[in-house]
Design an enzyme around this catalytic site. Structure first.
Site: not given
Length: 583
Positions: A405, A425, A469-470, A491-492
């Site tokens: 990301t 992603e 989503s984070s 950073g996911g």
């Protein structure tokens, strides 16, 4: 109908581009910067500016945004130009084949607008989308190829935001990316490293990606001047004709062909999936922390809710008296994160398909109750989801989000600001490349498993749905509703920890943005406590408190801006190639 001013024709000769918009400066200025080694942390200087500031993940992108602001553009104008360049020079992380969340602050009206440009599942998608021959695919099997690709939202979202809040002509914003794609950009150490170490099966299996990233069978070397004429040609079309050049015609056909004829996991995307895509303007979510107000993106972002939950829980503790890298600080922040992640796994999803009890999750009484569960002396071994007001019975299932990301932060001379997180992603997305850009694998942000213990999982795959989503772009305001801070990170799912820690650092510990970005990182996603290798955290006696500790690389990418008495301070995470630039 696309706005008429977006359809104005320009002469797009490269000489005209360079002369009109100073693009020789873009290439030279970015080329003169030596991006830090992707394998080590390099010190960066905090940047000060009186009028405007940009911070992004790559020097080329920061230069493009800086030039748009010099031309009198708005924060949204700069964000558009930066994203188009990021998709070229940092293709592994974001691009026009993916999605975004944008926070756009308008200082004159004191209004915050939030735009959801998240990808959507195709109309053919069902809860058993990732079931093959009666068996559920695991994530390494599922993320490659066509089945993982959602309808991209970046171009549609950028166009709507720019039409609403931009000043420059739409065409002008494409000039830096077009020139760099035609003239070439220097491959960075990070891109080379990720290509060299990539185990992504699609990059070697799919011809377009293989030929672009591995000419002569080897990964692009550091400093190699990579041109991308296909990307330049597509950008010219979008600059001239607007989003329809992306969602219709030749580009749409190329997407559909790549997805549905993929040699790994072919999908079922249609013209209707692309042409019907619409971004969504959502109400922001805000909550108090100490003496400020923190705002973020509503679901399907789980990131902002989780950050606000963490801060709401930490509001019950005096962090300002603790040292940033102390046992007590790590313990309290980790426990707050565990509680937030437990709720996230159960409740966060696309609100159009599953009601998300946002008000209940952020209610002061609920957060006080959650804070009371923290044992000050030991790790709580049994943290499960709470039952906030408005909750309905749901199953739980994790969805993997990997540490890629991109994020950019911008404030313009009028005080307008953008915090935008954008992604395809996993590194290199689905591995499928069309017209010089990579397609996302965002459908694997859904839970691959649709049911848990007889209950539906909120974040299951459904037609037209946006995956959880984070991503957590955030803005911070003082008691007079004056913008104070802009924050966000790649950073996911660890984004939540990175952003929360940076806000605590800037608010409780009064750190500047560069100090906050530099801090040793730690994350807890209600699984194990990960601490950053090579930092003092490794030596803290956390195992004695009951933590399962894992020492690892934590590749945050914080891009932070903070107001001070003289203007703005900018900081870029030393773990990546980003730079801050202001005037």
């Amino acid at each position: 109908m696309f706005h008429l001013r977006f359809c104005t024709r320009l002469l797009w000769g490269s000489a005209l581009l360079m002369q009109s918009f100073g693009l020789i400066t873009v290439a030279q200025a970015a080329g003169q910067q030596d991006p830090e080694s992707a394998t080590g942390i390099q010190h960066k200087q905090q940047v000060r500016a009186r009028q405007f500031m940009v911070v992004s993940a790559n020097p080329y992108a920061s230069e493009a945004g800086y030039q748009m602001l010099q031309l009198g553009g708005t924060a949204v104008d700069a964000a558009v130009a930066m994203q188009l360049v990021l998709g070229l020079v940092e293709p592994q992380s974001s691009g026009i084949g993916g999605g975004l969340f944008m926070l756009a602050w308008q200082d004159k009206t004191k209004q915050l607008h939030t735009l959801d440009g998240r990808e959507t599942a195709p109309a053919a998608a069902t809860p058993d989308w990732f079931v093959q021959d009666g068996k559920l695919l695991d994530w390494p099997q599922a993320f490659v190829g066509g089945k993982a690709v959602g309808t991209p939202g970046v171009i549609a979202a950028l166009a709507q935001a720019q039409q609403k809040f931009g000043k420059l002509r739409w065409e002008q914003l494409f000039a830096p990316a077009i020139a760099l794609a035609e003239q070439g950009f220097k491959v960075s150490p990070r891109l080379h490293m990720l290509l060299s170490g990539s185990r992504h099966p699609g990059l070697q299996r799919f011809a377009n990606s293989r030929d672009y990233f591995y000419p002569d069978g080897k990964p692009l070397p550091v400093g190699f001047v990579r041109k991308n004429p296909a990307y330049a040609a597509l950008l010219r079309s979008i600059a001239k004709d607007g989003p329809q050049a992306f969602y219709q015609g030749d580009n749409a056909k190329a997407i559909i062909s790549a997805v549905n004829q993929a040699t790994i996991n072919p999908g079922q995307m249609t013209d209707a999936d692309l042409q019907s895509y619409q971004p969504v303007w959502r109400d922001p979510i805000c909550a108090p922390y100490r003496e400020v107000k923190v705002c973020g993106m509503a679901p399907p972002s789980s990131g902002s809710i989780a950050v606000l939950q963490m801060l709401g829980i930490l509001n019950h503790f005096e962090l300002k008296t603790l040292k940033p890298e102390s046992v007590a600080a790590v313990h309290l922040i980790s426990q707050a994160s565990r509680l937030a992640f437990a709720d996230r796994e159960r409740y966060a999803a696309d609100p159009a398909f599953s009601p998300v009890p946002v008000a209940g999750l952020l209610a002061p009484a609920y957060l006080k109750q959650r804070a009371a569960q923290i044992n000050l002396k030991a790790d709580n071994q049994q943290i499960t989801a709470g039952v906030p007001e408005g909750a309905v019975p749901l199953g739980e299932a994790k969805a993997l989000e990997y540490a890629n990301t991109s994020h950019l932060s911008v404030v313009d001379k009028d005080g307008n600001a953008v915090s935008m997180t954008t992604s395809i992603e996993n590194a290199f997305g689905s591995g499928l490349m069309v017209n010089g850009y990579l397609l996302n694998n965002q459908l694997t942000d859904f839970s691959l498993q649709a049911r848990d213990k007889g209950l539906w999982v909120a974040n299951r795959v459904e037609a037209g749905k946006r995956p959880r989503s984070s991503m957590a772009p955030m803005l911070v305001f003082d008691q007079h509703n004056q913008l104070q801070m802009i924050a966000g990170s790649p950073g996911g799912s660890r984004i939540i920890n990175y952003v929360a820690q940076s806000l605590v650092a800037m608010i409780d510990w009064q750190m500047g943005p560069q100090q906050a970005a530099d801090l040793a990182k730690f994350t807890h996603r209600n699984d194990v406590l990960a601490v950053e290798e090579g930092t003092p955290l490794v030596h803290l006696p956390l195992q004695e408190m009951g933590y399962q500790v894992r020492v690892t690389e934590l590749n945050s990418g914080l891009h932070l801006i903070k107001r001070d008495k003289a203007g703005w301070l900018g900081g870029a995470d030393p773990r990546r190639e980003g730079v801050a630039k202001g005037q």
